[in-house]
Design a protein around this motif. Structure first.
Motif, PDB file in Angstrom:
ATOM      1  N   PRO A 191     -41.655  17.325 -46.108  1.00  0.00           N
ATOM      2  CA  PRO A 191     -42.888  16.114 -46.212  1.00  0.00           C
ATOM      3  C   PRO A 191     -43.136  15.238 -47.887  1.00  0.00           C
ATOM      4  O   PRO A 191     -42.634  14.342 -47.483  1.00  0.00           O
ATOM      5  N   GLU A 192     -42.110  15.963 -49.064  1.00  0.00           N
ATOM      6  CA  GLU A 192     -42.170  14.597 -49.918  1.00  0.00           C
ATOM      7  C   GLU A 192     -40.664  14.424 -50.118  1.00  0.00           C
ATOM      8  O   GLU A 192     -40.254  13.176 -50.242  1.00  0.00           O
TER       9      GLU A 192
ATOM     10  N   ARG B 102     -40.574  10.148 -49.680  1.00  0.00           N
ATOM     11  CA  ARG B 102     -40.022   9.287 -50.994  1.00  0.00           C
ATOM     12  C   ARG B 102     -38.511   8.655 -50.137  1.00  0.00           C
ATOM     13  O   ARG B 102     -38.793   6.870 -50.379  1.00  0.00           O
ATOM     14  N   ALA B 103     -38.234   8.966 -49.382  1.00  0.00           N
ATOM     15  CA  ALA B 103     -37.896   7.544 -47.862  1.00  0.00           C
ATOM     16  C   ALA B 103     -38.496   7.199 -47.584  1.00  0.00           C
ATOM     17  O   ALA B 103     -38.269   5.209 -47.155  1.00  0.00           O
TER      18      ALA B 103
ATOM     19  N   ILE C 278     -30.511  11.670 -44.586  1.00  0.00           N
ATOM     20  CA  ILE C 278     -29.248  12.642 -44.013  1.00  0.00           C
ATOM     21  C   ILE C 278     -28.652  13.978 -44.375  1.00  0.00           C
ATOM     22  O   ILE C 278     -28.131  15.443 -43.451  1.00  0.00           O
ATOM     23  N   THR C 279     -28.311  13.742 -45.290  1.00  0.00           N
ATOM     24  CA  THR C 279     -28.061  14.420 -46.503  1.00  0.00           C
ATOM     25  C   THR C 279     -29.586  15.712 -46.971  1.00  0.00           C
ATOM     26  O   THR C 279     -29.100  16.499 -47.522  1.00  0.00           O
ATOM     27  N   GLY C 280     -30.259  15.275 -47.284  1.00  0.00           N
ATOM     28  CA  GLY C 280     -30.819  16.149 -47.797  1.00  0.00           C
ATOM     29  C   GLY C 280     -31.758  15.975 -48.803  1.00  0.00           C
ATOM     30  O   GLY C 280     -32.232  16.413 -50.234  1.00  0.00           O
ATOM     31  N   ARG C 281     -30.543  15.067 -50.072  1.00  0.00           N
ATOM     32  CA  ARG C 281     -30.130  14.615 -51.216  1.00  0.00           C
ATOM     33  C   ARG C 281     -30.601  13.251 -52.006  1.00  0.00           C
ATOM     34  O   ARG C 281     -30.282  12.282 -51.055  1.00  0.00           O
TER      35      ARG C 281
END
Length: 306
Positions: free
Chosen positions: A265-266, A270-271, A302-305
């Motif tokens: 969820p965080e 942020r996105a 896309i990357t989770g980073r």
């Protein structure tokens, strides 16, 4: 907004008088920013003194102003969603800062740019409504407030200010009051004055040699000074430089989400924040900031980073 007059400003609230005056000045041009200026003043006033009768009366009327604005602009996302409001206020503060920084670096010193520097610092104060300030905003606030005081003193003393970031260690910045009292705050119908007042106690130490300030060439297009119009300086004299549009990260074209990426969820929050920042930047035609934030959102999704 229907004008709701305020009672006389209690002496205890001296530190918020300029934020309230800024709200008056922005009521027509930037009602969202004006709203958050008043919200900052309300929250700060509550912390200072909410018990004495005069303070309670003032805060009650200020709350009435906020409620009236919230009712009038209830369909505006920047009012109903803090993340959008934060991006809106931050972009407007940066707009003010970069206009003044452009003028400073070009050696064009005048009351309009002093006012813009100081107003930018006040609007960064307002950002504390949404949480702790970033280190970058803290540095911008210190620099803008100091620059306003430094240039003000130089012009007052008949001296030519030095443009850009400079070290002024050991110099006392004696700021004189240029307006008497705070009568323009006593009524929602009173027109704000055009002069600026700087509080000596709020001026930070004056050695800023090591602070990195973004160059004026990065100012967004369409950046006039949003200050009273009787200063003798017209915005059509400002020629905004072309923007430097960042290249799109080529890795984003080929990046694919692996099945193991689990967004929290965080991550989604942020996105969403990056997308809101991009949308707010586009309101000021700041394509560079919009592209940067959209790329951050895309990479995260896309990357989770980040």
């Amino acid at each position: 907004m229907a004008a709701i007059p305020l009672p006389p400003l209690p002496a205890q609230f001296k530190n918020i008088q300029h934020h309230l005056r800024t709200a008056q000045e922005l009521d027509k041009r930037e009602p969202v920013v004006a709203y958050y200026c008043r919200l900052y003043a309300m929250q700060t006033g509550m912390k200072i003194d909410s018990k004495t009768p005069e303070c309670r009366k003032f805060l009650s009327k200020l709350m009435d102003q906020l409620e009236a604005m919230k009712k009038q602009f209830g369909d505006n996302e920047a009012i109903t969603q803090e993340i959008v409001g934060s991006a809106h206020v931050e972009n407007y503060a940066l707009k003010m800062f970069l206009y003044a920084d452009n003028e400073d670096r070009a050696g064009r010193f005048h009351k309009n740019m002093i006012k813009s520097f100081y107003t930018a610092s006040l609007l960064i104060d307002v950002l504390t409504v949404f949480g702790e300030l970033s280190e970058e905003n803290i540095q911008h606030r210190k620099y803008a407030r100091w620059k306003a005081a430094y240039i003000h003193n130089c012009l007052k003393n008949g001296e030519t200010p030095q443009p850009g970031p400079i070290g002024m260690e050991g110099e006392s910045l004696d700021i004189e009051r240029e307006e008497a009292g705070s009568s323009s705050l006593h009524s929602g119908t009173t027109q704000p004055t055009s002069s600026s007042t700087y509080e000596p106690n709020n001026i930070p130490p004056s050695n800023y040699t090591g602070i990195h300030i973004p160059p004026g060439a990065h100012a967004p297009a369409n950046t006039p000074a949003e200050v009273p119009h009787n200063t003798g300086v017209t915005s059509n004299t400002i020629q905004p430089p072309p923007q430097n549009i960042p290249l799109v990260d080529p890795s984003l074209y080929s990046a694919q989400s692996s099945g193991e990426v689990h967004l929290t969820p965080e991550d989604f929050a942020r996105a969403q924040k990056y997308c809101k920042y991009a949308g707010s930047a586009l309101q000021y035609e700041d394509v560079s900031t919009a592209v940067q934030n959209l790329q951050k959102a895309l990479k995260l999704l896309i990357t989770g980073r980040e």
